[in-house]
Design a protein around this motif. Structure first.
Motif, PDB file in Angstrom:
ATOM      1  N   LYS A  98      12.700   3.625  -3.577  1.00  0.00           N
ATOM      2  CA  LYS A  98      12.923   3.533  -2.127  1.00  0.00           C
ATOM      3  C   LYS A  98      13.909   2.442  -1.775  1.00  0.00           C
ATOM      4  CE  LYS A  98      10.424   2.685   2.207  1.00  0.00           C
ATOM      5  NZ  LYS A  98       9.114   2.373   2.813  1.00  0.00           N
ATOM      6  N   SER A  99      13.696   1.187  -2.407  1.00  0.00           N
ATOM      7  CA  SER A  99      14.536   0.063  -2.002  1.00  0.00           C
ATOM      8  C   SER A  99      14.354  -1.102  -2.997  1.00  0.00           C
ATOM      9  CB  SER A  99      14.148  -0.386  -0.580  1.00  0.00           C
ATOM     10  OG  SER A  99      14.962  -1.450  -0.174  1.00  0.00           O
ATOM     11  N   THR A 100      15.050  -2.161  -2.686  1.00  0.00           N
ATOM     12  CA  THR A 100      14.945  -3.411  -3.452  1.00  0.00           C
ATOM     13  C   THR A 100      14.466  -4.487  -2.502  1.00  0.00           C
ATOM     14  OG1 THR A 100      16.707  -2.814  -4.976  1.00  0.00           O
ATOM     15  CG2 THR A 100      16.165  -5.136  -4.810  1.00  0.00           C
ATOM     16  N   TYR A 101      13.386  -5.178  -2.912  1.00  0.00           N
ATOM     17  CA  TYR A 101      12.804  -6.225  -2.077  1.00  0.00           C
ATOM     18  C   TYR A 101      12.921  -7.564  -2.833  1.00  0.00           C
ATOM     19  CZ  TYR A 101      10.724  -2.025  -0.110  1.00  0.00           C
ATOM     20  OH  TYR A 101      10.535  -0.767   0.406  1.00  0.00           O
ATOM     21  N   LYS A 124       5.687   5.655   2.534  1.00  0.00           N
ATOM     22  CA  LYS A 124       5.700   5.414   3.973  1.00  0.00           C
ATOM     23  C   LYS A 124       5.340   3.982   4.327  1.00  0.00           C
ATOM     24  CE  LYS A 124       4.517  10.206   5.096  1.00  0.00           C
ATOM     25  NZ  LYS A 124       3.570  11.103   5.786  1.00  0.00           N
ATOM     26  N   THR A 125       5.042   3.165   3.305  1.00  0.00           N
ATOM     27  CA  THR A 125       4.687   1.765   3.587  1.00  0.00           C
ATOM     28  C   THR A 125       5.905   1.048   4.141  1.00  0.00           C
ATOM     29  OG1 THR A 125       3.108   1.730   1.789  1.00  0.00           O
ATOM     30  CG2 THR A 125       3.835  -0.399   2.615  1.00  0.00           C
ATOM     31  N   PRO A 126       5.755   0.381   5.314  1.00  0.00           N
ATOM     32  CA  PRO A 126       6.897  -0.330   5.904  1.00  0.00           C
ATOM     33  C   PRO A 126       7.416  -1.430   4.962  1.00  0.00           C
ATOM     34  CG  PRO A 126       5.088  -0.107   7.475  1.00  0.00           C
ATOM     35  CD  PRO A 126       4.554   0.332   6.150  1.00  0.00           C
ATOM     36  N   ASP A 127       8.699  -1.632   5.047  1.00  0.00           N
ATOM     37  CA  ASP A 127       9.314  -2.691   4.195  1.00  0.00           C
ATOM     38  C   ASP A 127       8.764  -4.055   4.556  1.00  0.00           C
ATOM     39  OD1 ASP A 127      10.792  -0.763   2.976  1.00  0.00           O
ATOM     40  OD2 ASP A 127      12.643  -1.178   4.083  1.00  0.00           O
ATOM     41  N   SER A 128       8.424  -4.216   5.819  1.00  0.00           N
ATOM     42  CA  SER A 128       7.914  -5.532   6.249  1.00  0.00           C
ATOM     43  C   SER A 128       6.582  -5.846   5.579  1.00  0.00           C
ATOM     44  CB  SER A 128       7.770  -5.562   7.762  1.00  0.00           C
ATOM     45  OG  SER A 128       6.875  -4.528   8.198  1.00  0.00           O
ATOM     46  N   ASP A 129       5.743  -4.792   5.385  1.00  0.00           N
ATOM     47  CA  ASP A 129       4.448  -5.028   4.730  1.00  0.00           C
ATOM     48  C   ASP A 129       4.636  -5.421   3.261  1.00  0.00           C
ATOM     49  OD1 ASP A 129       3.267  -4.409   7.094  1.00  0.00           O
ATOM     50  OD2 ASP A 129       2.650  -2.370   6.517  1.00  0.00           O
ATOM     51  N   ILE A 130       5.600  -4.722   2.618  1.00  0.00           N
ATOM     52  CA  ILE A 130       5.846  -5.059   1.208  1.00  0.00           C
ATOM     53  C   ILE A 130       6.402  -6.480   1.093  1.00  0.00           C
ATOM     54  CG2 ILE A 130       7.241  -4.482  -0.813  1.00  0.00           C
ATOM     55  CD1 ILE A 130       6.987  -1.565  -0.012  1.00  0.00           C
ATOM     56  N   ASN A 131       7.315  -6.828   1.987  1.00  0.00           N
ATOM     57  CA  ASN A 131       7.875  -8.199   1.949  1.00  0.00           C
ATOM     58  C   ASN A 131       6.790  -9.231   2.232  1.00  0.00           C
ATOM     59  OD1 ASN A 131      10.517  -7.483   1.329  1.00  0.00           O
ATOM     60  ND2 ASN A 131      11.073  -7.141   3.479  1.00  0.00           N
ATOM     61  N   GLU A 132       5.856  -8.865   3.120  1.00  0.00           N
ATOM     62  CA  GLU A 132       4.802  -9.804   3.469  1.00  0.00           C
ATOM     63  C   GLU A 132       3.862 -10.048   2.301  1.00  0.00           C
ATOM     64  OE1 GLU A 132       2.954 -12.536   5.779  1.00  0.00           O
ATOM     65  OE2 GLU A 132       4.779 -11.428   6.272  1.00  0.00           O
ATOM     66  N   ILE A 133       3.501  -8.997   1.579  1.00  0.00           N
ATOM     67  CA  ILE A 133       2.584  -9.212   0.450  1.00  0.00           C
ATOM     68  C   ILE A 133       3.275  -9.950  -0.693  1.00  0.00           C
ATOM     69  CG2 ILE A 133       3.011  -7.008  -0.729  1.00  0.00           C
ATOM     70  CD1 ILE A 133      -0.050  -6.956  -1.266  1.00  0.00           C
ATOM     71  N   LEU A 134       4.592  -9.641  -0.854  1.00  0.00           N
ATOM     72  CA  LEU A 134       5.346 -10.393  -1.884  1.00  0.00           C
ATOM     73  C   LEU A 134       5.461 -11.863  -1.502  1.00  0.00           C
ATOM     74  CD1 LEU A 134       8.226  -7.886  -2.756  1.00  0.00           C
ATOM     75  CD2 LEU A 134       6.184  -8.408  -4.113  1.00  0.00           C
ATOM     76  N   ARG A 135       5.622 -12.115  -0.185  1.00  0.00           N
ATOM     77  CA  ARG A 135       5.731 -13.493   0.280  1.00  0.00           C
ATOM     78  C   ARG A 135       4.399 -14.217   0.053  1.00  0.00           C
ATOM     79  NH1 ARG A 135       7.500 -12.235   4.780  1.00  0.00           N
ATOM     80  NH2 ARG A 135       9.729 -12.411   4.307  1.00  0.00           N
ATOM     81  N   GLY A 136       3.339 -13.519   0.168  1.00  0.00           N
ATOM     82  CA  GLY A 136       2.032 -14.120  -0.087  1.00  0.00           C
ATOM     83  C   GLY A 136       1.856 -14.471  -1.551  1.00  0.00           C
ATOM     84  N   GLN A 161      -4.935  -4.074  -6.103  1.00  0.00           N
ATOM     85  CA  GLN A 161      -5.027  -2.697  -5.648  1.00  0.00           C
ATOM     86  C   GLN A 161      -4.251  -2.469  -4.354  1.00  0.00           C
ATOM     87  OE1 GLN A 161      -6.515  -0.488  -7.640  1.00  0.00           O
ATOM     88  NE2 GLN A 161      -5.791   1.155  -6.286  1.00  0.00           N
ATOM     89  N   THR A 162      -4.272  -3.443  -3.486  1.00  0.00           N
ATOM     90  CA  THR A 162      -3.534  -3.322  -2.224  1.00  0.00           C
ATOM     91  C   THR A 162      -2.052  -3.190  -2.495  1.00  0.00           C
ATOM     92  OG1 THR A 162      -5.187  -4.651  -1.092  1.00  0.00           O
ATOM     93  CG2 THR A 162      -3.064  -4.439  -0.022  1.00  0.00           C
ATOM     94  N   PHE A 163      -1.588  -4.046  -3.439  1.00  0.00           N
ATOM     95  CA  PHE A 163      -0.169  -4.002  -3.779  1.00  0.00           C
ATOM     96  C   PHE A 163       0.207  -2.644  -4.368  1.00  0.00           C
ATOM     97  CE2 PHE A 163       3.101  -4.687  -7.082  1.00  0.00           C
ATOM     98  CZ  PHE A 163       4.164  -5.035  -6.254  1.00  0.00           C
ATOM     99  N   LEU A 164      -0.648  -2.103  -5.240  1.00  0.00           N
ATOM    100  CA  LEU A 164      -0.368  -0.816  -5.862  1.00  0.00           C
ATOM    101  C   LEU A 164      -0.349   0.305  -4.818  1.00  0.00           C
ATOM    102  CD1 LEU A 164      -2.483  -0.979  -9.164  1.00  0.00           C
ATOM    103  CD2 LEU A 164      -0.003  -1.066  -8.947  1.00  0.00           C
TER     104      LEU A 164
END
Length: 590
Positions: A117-120, A88-100, A78-81
């Protein structure tokens, strides 16, 4: 002795026995057993190979299914969704959850997220753009996983670029509550993970690889073949047809003139297939080796058996050939031959028996020669004793007619009797005459002797008519009667001679008994007579040896004379003879 042809010889027959009863059965047994074993091994080897492919496919399928389940876990987070749904979610947060997410798995090399928005991208630093993946999934309105075939990727590592092979699983990010699509999730797995799963199947005698539903190679130990399509392979079309019916199996095919088998197993997770191709020669190499060993063993066994039988045949036939060679010399008349074989079995006994037989033959022939010589000498003596009977016969006939003219009847009667004696002696052409003819001879002889001794003796005949046709050697009774008359006349009483015959109790012999009441024979004289008779002396005074020898020559050693006498009590002579009739010896007498 007929020469034996080779194909009738014992050696040839033993060879045939070896061929038909040992070599041919061994070859037939080898063929049947070889085919049976080969078929059995084929099934077992095929089953083992198929089982290995199926088990490896199951292992890979479990691996892929686990990765697929993991992507489902990500999409259900749910957090990821919430992060991907909020622009407005920062790219760093998305990269961090993907890294996890990436850090929780060792079998995943990279996770990428593509949205408006972008490609991570976390983990792999691909040089290939991922926009094509999003375009491919844009047509799908669900989050079903899509497995992407292996692609060669250039990965940035520090200041350099490395080549790696990745296959991927891509899924649309769908909010299951609103069914809104927030982008595409791509998980990259290095192809080496697949190779490690089937490395136990890799060998020098086959090829192992994984293909996708389009026949494109997803994984192969030879990385240059990744991405190539096998739709031109001779087994691919059959594989496509078989895959519709069963998830695993094997397909025989020919390639470059060699018979091969392709074993396959379907990966249920994504419809890919793991395939192992191997030539039948390699698959059944151990079976072929066992067959070769069996054939060599059978050949060695058959050869040894043939050599053994041949050796055995020579061991037995060589002594037999030597015996045959020696018997051929015996056949030509050489009775000095004695065969000798160097064996300790029954052939040695046969050799000894043959030698004994040859020895007995030599003794028998010598005996026959001696008997024939004695017979001829006896006949010669009898011939000499005749003193030219033809001349005497003619002369006495003349004297007889002169006596009749002058009225000398007694002289005429004596001459007539003598003439009859001579006629019988001349006309008898056989060694045997009937008892009737012998008695006629005796009666004529008695006529002459009565004239000589002035009828001073009597002779009685007790001869059954039933015995008159029996045969006996000619003129054997006259010397016995003569002895009775000459020695019996010495007695002061009137001499009486009795001649009788009878059949013995054994029904095969008969006896003529001559009895006189003369003075008998002194013991020392009787002993000398018996000695002369037994030794065959030609100078016996009694003249009985000639009679005895003739009986033995013509009738056998068990027949002859027996003299029973004692001084002052007369003499009895027994003549023992076999019962014979004229038809038993053939021919006529007179």
């Amino acid at each position: 002795m007929t020469k034996i042809k080779f194909y009738n010889s014992l050696r040839f027959q033993l060879i045939i026995i070896v061929v038909f009863f040992i070599i041919i059965p061994v070859l037939i047994l080898f063929t049947l057993l070889s085919n049976t074993v080969k078929d059995t091994f084929n099934e077992k080897y095929s089953a083992v190979a198929q089982q290995s492919i199926t088990e490896t496919g199951g292992k890979i399928n479990y691996l892929l299914s686990d990765i697929e389940d993991y992507t489902t876990t990500i999409l259900a987070n749910q957090t990821f969704l919430e992060m991907v749904s909020n622009n407005k979610t920062p790219d760093s947060d998305i990269n961090e959850i993907l890294r996890g997410f990436l850090a929780s798995r060792n079998d995943i090399d990279g996770i990428s997220l593509i949205n408006t928005k972008s490609t991570y991208s976390i983990g792999t630093n691909k040089t290939t753009p991922l926009i094509s993946i999003q375009q491919m999934l844009s047509e799908n309105n669900d989050s079903k996983p899509v497995w992407l075939s292996t692609v060669k990727q250039n990965i940035k590592i520090l200041s350099g670029i490395s080549t790696r092979y990745y296959f991927s699983i891509a899924r649309n990010i769908i909010d299951f509550n609103t069914l809104e699509n927030y982008g595409t999730l791509d998980v990259d797995i290095e192809e080496v993970l697949l190779e490690q799963a089937y490395e136990n199947l890799i060998s020098d005698d086959g090829e192992v690889f994984i293909i996708d539903a389009n026949g494109t190679i997803v994984s192969h130990p030879d990385k240059s073949k990744i991405g190539t399509i096998i739709d031109t392979s001779p087994y691919y079309q059959e594989l496509k047809r078989s895959a519709l019916i069963k998830t695993s199996g094997n397909i025989p095919f020919y390639e470059d003139g060699q018979e091969e088998i392709a074993f396959y197993s379907e990966l249920e997770t994504n419809g890919w297939h793991i395939i192992k191709t191997i030539s039948k020669d390699d698959l059944y190499a151990e079976i072929t080796q066992i067959q070769s060993f069996f054939l060599i063993g059978a050949g060695i066994y058959a050869t040894l058996m043939l050599m053994f039988i041949l050796g055995l045949s020579f061991q037995y036939t060589e002594p037999m050939l030597k015996i045959i060679h020696d018997l051929k010399r015996v056949e030509k008349g050489d009775l000095t031959v004695r065969t000798k074989v160097n064996t300790t079995n029954e052939i040695s006994e046969l050799s000894d028996s043959i030698n004994n037989m040859i020895g007995e033959m030599e003794l028998l022939i010598d005996k026959l020669v001696t008997e024939e010589r004695n017979k001829r000498e006896v006949e010669l003596e009898a011939l000499h004793a005749q003193i030219n009977p033809h001349f005497l016969y003619n002369t006495l006939n003349t004297i007889k007619w002169m006596a009749k003219i002058q009225g000398a009847n007694s002289v005429s009667n004596a001459i007539v009797a003598l003439v009859k004696l001579l006629r019988i002696s001349i006309n008898i052409s056989s060694d045997f005459i009937t008892l009737k003819e012998e008695m006629e001879y005796i009666q004529n002889y008695i006529v002459i002797q009565k004239l000589r001794f002035n009828e001073d003796f009597e002779i009685d005949y007790h001869m059954p008519d039933a015995l008159m046709d029996l045969l006996l050697p000619k003129l054997i009774l006259q010397p016995i009667i003569e002895n009775s008359i000459i020695y019996g006349m010495e007695n002061s009483e009137k001499l009486t001679i009795t001649i009788e015959s009878f059949i013995e109790d054994n029904k095969v012999d008969y006896t003529i008994r001559i009895v006189d009441n003369g003075p008998g024979i002194p013991e020392e004289v009787l002993n000398q007579i018996s000695k002369d008779i037994n030794s065959g002396s030609k100078f016996s005074k009694a003249g009985l040896n000639n009679v005895s020898q003739r009986i033995k020559l013509f009738c056998g050693e068990q027949y002859g004379l027996e003299i029973l006498t004692s001084e002052g009590n007369g003499t009895t002579v027994l003549v023992r003879l076999p019962i014979k009739h004229l038809d038993e010896i053939g021919g006529s007498n007179v």
